[in-house]
Scaffold this motif. Structure first.
Motif, short mmCIF file in Angstrom:
data_model
loop_
_atom_site.label_atom_id
_atom_site.label_comp_id
_atom_site.label_asym_id
_atom_site.label_seq_id
_atom_site.Cartn_x
_atom_site.Cartn_y
_atom_site.Cartn_z
N SER A 1 0.82 -1.21 0.00
CA SER A 1 0.00 0.00 0.00
C SER A 1 0.86 1.26 0.00
N ARG B 1 -11.04 -1.67 7.04
CA ARG B 1 -10.92 -2.39 5.79
C ARG B 1 -11.82 -1.76 4.72
N LEU C 1 -10.26 1.43 3.44
CA LEU C 1 -9.16 1.17 2.51
C LEU C 1 -9.67 0.74 1.14
N THR D 1 -3.78 -3.79 -4.75
CA THR D 1 -3.94 -3.43 -3.34
C THR D 1 -5.38 -3.68 -2.90
N TRP E 1 -6.47 -6.41 0.09
CA TRP E 1 -7.20 -6.01 1.29
C TRP E 1 -8.58 -6.66 1.35
#
Length: 410
Positions: A11, A68, A71, A169, A173
């Motif tokens: 990230s 989460r 993100l 990414t 995640w």
């Protein structure tokens, strides 16, 4: 925990790419659109405004969607923005895309910092230093990729590189499991009443046990937060001034050619990346406050010597040493501030990263103005003054924590 750290590193690598991609292709993009550098500067400032918004709104979005979820939102937004850049829409639309891109990588930076500081209790500085290493690698790699694509005539594909990394990414995640941390990453709102202590680190570097109070910034904690806000404002502003204007300073000071002067930035970032490999271990061994204090002292000495350098080799030596001296300051100071204000891991990193973002926008403007209106050595001395401000604040926080350690022992 290792999986969490390595996905965090990916990230931060993405953040490094996203931070510099627009600047890397800016000259050719402005030529394509028929715009001048003032309009290009406005576009970069629009992206910065989005970055600041992402950092400041990240605590609220974390509470509403979980870390989460926050993100995933940020990575998806960055992916869409970078693809939109690649399509080369009408110029006016670029001022919609730029804040969206900035919001995406700004929020990712703030949330990852919050997660790592909160989740990794031991060797936190080492973990944050690893993140910063990957950020530096991303910031070094992207200009090289963009340079090759520009030479091949496919400069717009630079944005695709960032978009692909953002997609990776997002997938990591979304699909990864972190064991007992999954519930924390998905938790929305606050199930527990947060606490705030007036604790400082013990002599061994762990928080002293002092009766907690409700989480607020007030009294001496507000004063401490204010010091760190100013510290990050000055630090990021100084770092960005060095990274953006060191070639111009060398050209004016030593009549270097542009290609040779540009190598100073590469030298600076290589030293930063190498230094970050060891910064966390050094800070954990000698305490955060000691590391920050001596790093700032070294920066002051080096920046005061720089105006007296007259040889190219000595200037590059100073730049190399500056990169090493400053390499771990951001990550170690971020951990240091969070340890000094325990219970505020959800908000303190975002506040400090945001203040750094403001400094990274304002102080380079001041530096650029000084190069236009002052002698080049006067601009160099101004950077030294910024570093003196960092040293003063680091001395104050060192004494502040030392006082609390003594009070705890007695």
């Amino acid at each position: 925990m290792k999986k969490l750290l390595w996905i965090g590193c990916l990230s931060y690598f993405l953040i490094g790419l996203a931070h510099v991609v627009l600047g890397s292709i800016l000259p050719v993009a402005l030529e394509y659109y028929g715009k001048d550098y003032s309009q290009g500067g406005t576009l970069i400032f629009a992206q910065f405004a989005g970055f600041l918004g992402g950092v400041l709104l990240s605590p609220w979005l974390n509470k509403r969607f979980g870390k989460r979820g926050g993100l995933l939102i940020a990575a998806a937004l960055l992916f869409i923005a970078e693809l939109s850049y690649m399509l080369l829409p009408p110029w006016g639309w670029m001022f919609v895309i730029a804040p969206a891109a900035g919001f995406g990588f700004g929020m990712i930076e703030a949330v990852i910092g919050t997660i790592i500081i909160a989740a990794i209790k031991d060797n936190t500085a080492v973990a944050m230093s690893r993140l910063e290493v990957l950020f530096g690698i991303g910031a070094m790699v992207m200009p090289l990729i963009a340079s090759g694509l520009i030479s091949a005539g496919y400069w717009r594909m630079s944005f695709l590189v960032v978009a692909v990394c953002a997609a990776m990414t997002f997938i990591f995640w979304a699909k990864s499991s972190f064991g007992e941390l999954d519930s924390e990453l998905s938790r929305r709102g606050s199930d527990q009443t947060p606490v705030h202590t007036h604790a400082a680190e013990s002599p061994m570097g762990t928080p002293a046990d002092i009766k907690p109070t409700r989480l607020t910034y007030h009294g001496r904690n507000l004063a401490l937060l204010s010091l760190f806000v100013l510290f990050f404002f000055l630090y990021v502003g100084t770092e960005m001034s060095l990274a953006n204007f060191m070639p111009a300073i060398l050209i004016e000071k030593m009549n270097m050619k542009e290609a040779g002067a540009a190598l100073s930035v590469t030298c600076f970032w290589i030293a930063m990346s190498v230094g970050r490999l060891f910064a966390g271990y050094i800070a954990e061994k000698f305490q955060y406050r000691v590391y920050v204090l001596y790093s700032c002292l070294a920066a002051v000495v080096l920046l005061m010597i720089f105006p007296f350098t007259n040889q190219i080799w000595s200037a590059f030596l100073i730049i190399l040493l500056l990169g090493l001296a400053l390499s771990g300051v951001f990550s170690i100071a971020l951990v240091f501030a969070s340890k000094m204000l325990p219970g505020t891991e959800e908000s303190t990193p975002s506040i400090l990263i945001a203040s750094g973002g403001v400094g990274g926008a304002i102080l380079p403007l001041v530096t650029g103005w000084s190069l236009d209106h002052l002698e080049v050595n006067q601009s160099a001395w101004m950077l030294a003054i910024f570093a003196v401000g960092l040293l003063i604040i680091s001395v104050i926080t060192y004494q502040w924590q030392n006082k609390h350690v003594v009070d705890t022992v007695t």
